[in-house]
Design a protein around this motif. Structure first.
Motif, PDB file in Angstrom:
ATOM      1  N   MET A 129      45.238 -27.050 -32.432  1.00  0.00           N
ATOM      2  CA  MET A 129      46.725 -26.463 -32.165  1.00  0.00           C
ATOM      3  C   MET A 129      47.818 -26.276 -33.390  1.00  0.00           C
ATOM      4  SD  MET A 129      48.562 -27.184 -28.652  1.00  0.00           S
ATOM      5  CE  MET A 129      50.351 -26.170 -28.445  1.00  0.00           C
ATOM      6  N   GLY A 130      46.903 -25.262 -34.081  1.00  0.00           N
ATOM      7  CA  GLY A 130      47.980 -24.924 -35.389  1.00  0.00           C
ATOM      8  C   GLY A 130      47.413 -23.396 -35.689  1.00  0.00           C
ATOM      9  N   GLN A 131      47.996 -22.727 -36.531  1.00  0.00           N
ATOM     10  CA  GLN A 131      47.468 -20.868 -37.618  1.00  0.00           C
ATOM     11  C   GLN A 131      47.347 -21.399 -38.729  1.00  0.00           C
ATOM     12  OE1 GLN A 131      49.570 -18.990 -34.352  1.00  0.00           O
ATOM     13  NE2 GLN A 131      47.855 -17.735 -34.518  1.00  0.00           N
ATOM     14  N   SER A 132      46.731 -20.231 -39.472  1.00  0.00           N
ATOM     15  CA  SER A 132      47.178 -20.477 -40.908  1.00  0.00           C
ATOM     16  C   SER A 132      46.020 -18.896 -40.959  1.00  0.00           C
ATOM     17  CB  SER A 132      46.401 -21.717 -41.512  1.00  0.00           C
ATOM     18  OG  SER A 132      45.005 -21.363 -41.142  1.00  0.00           O
ATOM     19  N   ASP A 133      46.141 -18.359 -42.507  1.00  0.00           N
ATOM     20  CA  ASP A 133      45.330 -17.475 -42.416  1.00  0.00           C
ATOM     21  C   ASP A 133      43.859 -17.622 -42.122  1.00  0.00           C
ATOM     22  OD1 ASP A 133      47.806 -16.660 -43.742  1.00  0.00           O
ATOM     23  OD2 ASP A 133      47.469 -16.725 -45.418  1.00  0.00           O
ATOM     24  N   ASP A 134      43.399 -18.519 -42.066  1.00  0.00           N
ATOM     25  CA  ASP A 134      42.039 -18.818 -42.218  1.00  0.00           C
ATOM     26  C   ASP A 134      41.740 -18.947 -40.314  1.00  0.00           C
ATOM     27  OD1 ASP A 134      41.703 -20.071 -45.536  1.00  0.00           O
ATOM     28  OD2 ASP A 134      41.635 -17.861 -44.334  1.00  0.00           O
ATOM     29  N   ILE A 135      42.610 -19.400 -39.911  1.00  0.00           N
ATOM     30  CA  ILE A 135      42.574 -20.002 -38.741  1.00  0.00           C
ATOM     31  C   ILE A 135      43.082 -19.498 -37.326  1.00  0.00           C
ATOM     32  CG2 ILE A 135      42.615 -22.082 -36.711  1.00  0.00           C
ATOM     33  CD1 ILE A 135      42.695 -24.150 -39.695  1.00  0.00           C
ATOM     34  N   ARG A 136      41.647 -19.067 -36.979  1.00  0.00           N
ATOM     35  CA  ARG A 136      42.984 -18.023 -35.523  1.00  0.00           C
ATOM     36  C   ARG A 136      42.264 -18.980 -34.267  1.00  0.00           C
ATOM     37  NH1 ARG A 136      39.366 -13.981 -37.570  1.00  0.00           N
ATOM     38  NH2 ARG A 136      38.329 -13.828 -36.336  1.00  0.00           N
ATOM     39  N   ILE A 137      44.171 -18.173 -33.329  1.00  0.00           N
ATOM     40  CA  ILE A 137      43.710 -20.022 -32.016  1.00  0.00           C
ATOM     41  C   ILE A 137      44.600 -18.684 -30.854  1.00  0.00           C
ATOM     42  CG2 ILE A 137      45.978 -21.149 -33.361  1.00  0.00           C
ATOM     43  CD1 ILE A 137      44.863 -23.126 -31.221  1.00  0.00           C
ATOM     44  N   THR A 138      43.905 -18.917 -28.956  1.00  0.00           N
ATOM     45  CA  THR A 138      44.503 -18.794 -28.538  1.00  0.00           C
ATOM     46  C   THR A 138      44.346 -19.489 -28.033  1.00  0.00           C
ATOM     47  OG1 THR A 138      41.996 -17.536 -27.716  1.00  0.00           O
ATOM     48  CG2 THR A 138      43.054 -15.890 -28.677  1.00  0.00           C
ATOM     49  N   VAL A 139      45.705 -19.707 -27.073  1.00  0.00           N
ATOM     50  CA  VAL A 139      46.448 -21.131 -26.279  1.00  0.00           C
ATOM     51  C   VAL A 139      47.335 -20.115 -25.004  1.00  0.00           C
ATOM     52  CG1 VAL A 139      47.844 -23.098 -26.472  1.00  0.00           C
ATOM     53  CG2 VAL A 139      46.402 -22.545 -28.075  1.00  0.00           C
ATOM     54  N   THR A 140      46.262 -20.601 -23.799  1.00  0.00           N
ATOM     55  CA  THR A 140      47.209 -20.656 -22.677  1.00  0.00           C
ATOM     56  C   THR A 140      47.598 -21.388 -21.982  1.00  0.00           C
ATOM     57  OG1 THR A 140      45.678 -18.820 -22.800  1.00  0.00           O
ATOM     58  CG2 THR A 140      47.031 -18.513 -20.317  1.00  0.00           C
ATOM     59  N   ALA A 141      48.696 -21.675 -21.508  1.00  0.00           N
ATOM     60  CA  ALA A 141      49.435 -22.784 -20.413  1.00  0.00           C
ATOM     61  C   ALA A 141      50.154 -22.257 -19.169  1.00  0.00           C
ATOM     62  CB  ALA A 141      50.531 -23.465 -21.611  1.00  0.00           C
ATOM     63  N   LYS A 142      49.955 -23.156 -18.283  1.00  0.00           N
ATOM     64  CA  LYS A 142      50.210 -22.793 -16.843  1.00  0.00           C
ATOM     65  C   LYS A 142      50.692 -24.295 -16.139  1.00  0.00           C
ATOM     66  CE  LYS A 142      48.230 -21.091 -12.799  1.00  0.00           C
ATOM     67  NZ  LYS A 142      47.414 -20.598 -11.528  1.00  0.00           N
ATOM     68  N   VAL A 143      51.974 -23.605 -15.738  1.00  0.00           N
ATOM     69  CA  VAL A 143      52.467 -24.913 -15.071  1.00  0.00           C
ATOM     70  C   VAL A 143      52.344 -24.769 -12.872  1.00  0.00           C
ATOM     71  CG1 VAL A 143      54.979 -25.790 -14.515  1.00  0.00           C
ATOM     72  CG2 VAL A 143      54.135 -25.367 -17.059  1.00  0.00           C
ATOM     73  N   THR A 144      52.022 -25.370 -12.157  1.00  0.00           N
ATOM     74  CA  THR A 144      52.097 -25.189 -11.030  1.00  0.00           C
ATOM     75  C   THR A 144      53.150 -26.541 -10.101  1.00  0.00           C
ATOM     76  OG1 THR A 144      49.948 -24.122 -11.239  1.00  0.00           O
ATOM     77  CG2 THR A 144      50.481 -24.186  -8.742  1.00  0.00           C
ATOM     78  N   PRO A 145      53.915 -25.546  -9.436  1.00  0.00           N
ATOM     79  CA  PRO A 145      54.380 -24.163  -9.418  1.00  0.00           C
ATOM     80  C   PRO A 145      55.562 -24.254  -9.972  1.00  0.00           C
ATOM     81  CG  PRO A 145      55.289 -26.168  -7.854  1.00  0.00           C
ATOM     82  CD  PRO A 145      54.730 -26.751  -8.106  1.00  0.00           C
ATOM     83  N   ASN A 146      55.058 -23.125 -10.621  1.00  0.00           N
ATOM     84  CA  ASN A 146      56.607 -22.473 -12.089  1.00  0.00           C
ATOM     85  C   ASN A 146      57.954 -22.674 -10.902  1.00  0.00           C
ATOM     86  OD1 ASN A 146      55.901 -19.514 -10.855  1.00  0.00           O
ATOM     87  ND2 ASN A 146      55.706 -18.591 -12.615  1.00  0.00           N
ATOM     88  N   LYS A 147      58.151 -22.442 -10.144  1.00  0.00           N
ATOM     89  CA  LYS A 147      59.049 -22.933  -9.553  1.00  0.00           C
ATOM     90  C   LYS A 147      59.596 -23.593 -10.182  1.00  0.00           C
ATOM     91  CE  LYS A 147      61.919 -22.038  -5.362  1.00  0.00           C
ATOM     92  NZ  LYS A 147      62.932 -21.027  -5.552  1.00  0.00           N
ATOM     93  N   ALA A 148      60.535 -23.825 -10.582  1.00  0.00           N
ATOM     94  CA  ALA A 148      61.598 -25.387 -10.752  1.00  0.00           C
ATOM     95  C   ALA A 148      62.582 -25.221 -10.122  1.00  0.00           C
ATOM     96  CB  ALA A 148      62.941 -24.962 -11.904  1.00  0.00           C
ATOM     97  N   GLY A 149      62.698 -26.610  -9.882  1.00  0.00           N
ATOM     98  CA  GLY A 149      63.858 -28.135  -8.998  1.00  0.00           C
ATOM     99  C   GLY A 149      64.932 -27.460  -9.007  1.00  0.00           C
ATOM    100  N   THR A 150      65.993 -28.237  -9.070  1.00  0.00           N
ATOM    101  CA  THR A 150      66.539 -28.144  -9.279  1.00  0.00           C
ATOM    102  C   THR A 150      67.155 -30.366  -9.737  1.00  0.00           C
ATOM    103  OG1 THR A 150      67.710 -28.745  -6.809  1.00  0.00           O
ATOM    104  CG2 THR A 150      67.687 -26.401  -7.673  1.00  0.00           C
ATOM    105  N   PRO A 151      68.293 -30.308 -10.567  1.00  0.00           N
ATOM    106  CA  PRO A 151      68.968 -32.321 -10.709  1.00  0.00           C
ATOM    107  C   PRO A 151      68.977 -32.646  -9.301  1.00  0.00           C
ATOM    108  CG  PRO A 151      70.545 -30.068 -12.448  1.00  0.00           C
ATOM    109  CD  PRO A 151      69.595 -29.664 -11.157  1.00  0.00           C
ATOM    110  N   ALA A 152      69.065 -32.114  -8.893  1.00  0.00           N
ATOM    111  CA  ALA A 152      69.451 -32.840  -7.040  1.00  0.00           C
ATOM    112  C   ALA A 152      68.110 -32.673  -6.713  1.00  0.00           C
ATOM    113  CB  ALA A 152      70.502 -32.183  -6.224  1.00  0.00           C
ATOM    114  N   HIS A 153      66.660 -31.918  -6.848  1.00  0.00           N
ATOM    115  CA  HIS A 153      65.493 -32.480  -6.137  1.00  0.00           C
ATOM    116  C   HIS A 153      64.871 -31.627  -7.149  1.00  0.00           C
ATOM    117  CE1 HIS A 153      67.621 -32.349  -1.998  1.00  0.00           C
ATOM    118  NE2 HIS A 153      68.491 -31.675  -2.570  1.00  0.00           N
TER     119      HIS A 153
END
Length: 238
Positions: A25-49
């Motif tokens: 995970m780094g980028q410079s003028d000479d290095i190209r990187i593509t990153v995809t992240a996913k969180v399942t489920p992406n519906k957040a909970g609450t402090p209580a739950h």
């Protein structure tokens, strides 16, 4: 009562995709990187739950073929407020036990994720696998296995530090040992990586910001002294 720390997705990414993915995970003028992240489920909970989640990360890296692969010495990852790391609630495995017997020596319920990286070692295809293991409330372990161009087994400790102020809730740090930078005298040219982690409420979310993005920040330190900074985010909803 177990200590709770926020957004342990770091380690999976650690984690996810654990240590090897973080190396890339780094980028410079000479290095190209593509990153995809996913969180399942992406519906957040609450402090209580709080809502337990699974995190998936994948990416590709391009390094010019006429350039020596850059050597990464350390990676630091900052994660936002909006979640909980419940490592203190789950079974753990010690670094010593992991180093002696590998993941099979640890409780099955302490295994929190897996990942891999594909690399080129001077024309030889190499695949490094990573097993993410719960280390308690203050650390996660990444067990890295590499068979080509030489056999390497490393149990890396990834400390989790809670931050008391600013936009981030905690910081994860990993040092990349020399044995995973250069193998059998050959620098590894990482080309792609993938990883996932999460079990029950080991990683849990408690809120989603008004921007509907969970942001993160990565700083990759190279042996040349260069520090490459990368920012990204994952979509979320309340």
């Amino acid at each position: 009562m177990s200590t709770k720390r926020r957004w342990a997705a770091a380690v999976v990414t650690a984690a996810a995709a654990g240590t090897i993915s973080a190396v890339a995970m780094g980028q410079s003028d000479d290095i190209r990187i593509t990153v995809t992240a996913k969180v399942t489920p992406n519906k957040a909970g609450t402090p209580a739950h709080p809502q337990g989640v699974k995190v998936d990360v994948k990416g590709k890296i391009y390094t010019p073929p006429d350039q020596d692969p850059p050597t990464v010495e350390a990676v630091d990852i900052w994660f936002p407020k909006g979640g909980l790391y419940n490592g203190g609630k789950w079974p753990t495995c010690s670094q010593a036990k992991l180093a002696r017997g590998g993941p099979d020596a640890c409780p099955k319920t302490s295994i929190m994720g897996r990942g891999y990286a594909l690399a080129d070692a001077d024309g030889v295809a190499a695949k490094a696998t990573v097993t993410i293991v719960n280390g308690g409330s203050r650390a996660v372990f990444a067990y890295v296995t590499l068979n080509r161009p030489a056999r390497v087994r490393e149990a890396l400790r990834v400390p989790i530090t809670k931050l008391g102020s600013g936009p981030w809730s905690y910081k994860a740090h990993v040092d990349i040992p020399r044995t995973l930078q250069i193998v059998a005298g050959i620098p590894l040219r990482v080309q792609s990586f993938r990883g996932s982690g999460g079990r029950g409420d080991w990683i849990a979310t408690t809120s989603c910001p008004s921007s509907h993005r969970w942001k993160y920040h990565v700083e990759t330190s190279y042996a040349t002294g260069q520090v490459v900074k990368t920012d990204g985010s994952v979509a979320c909803r309340s």
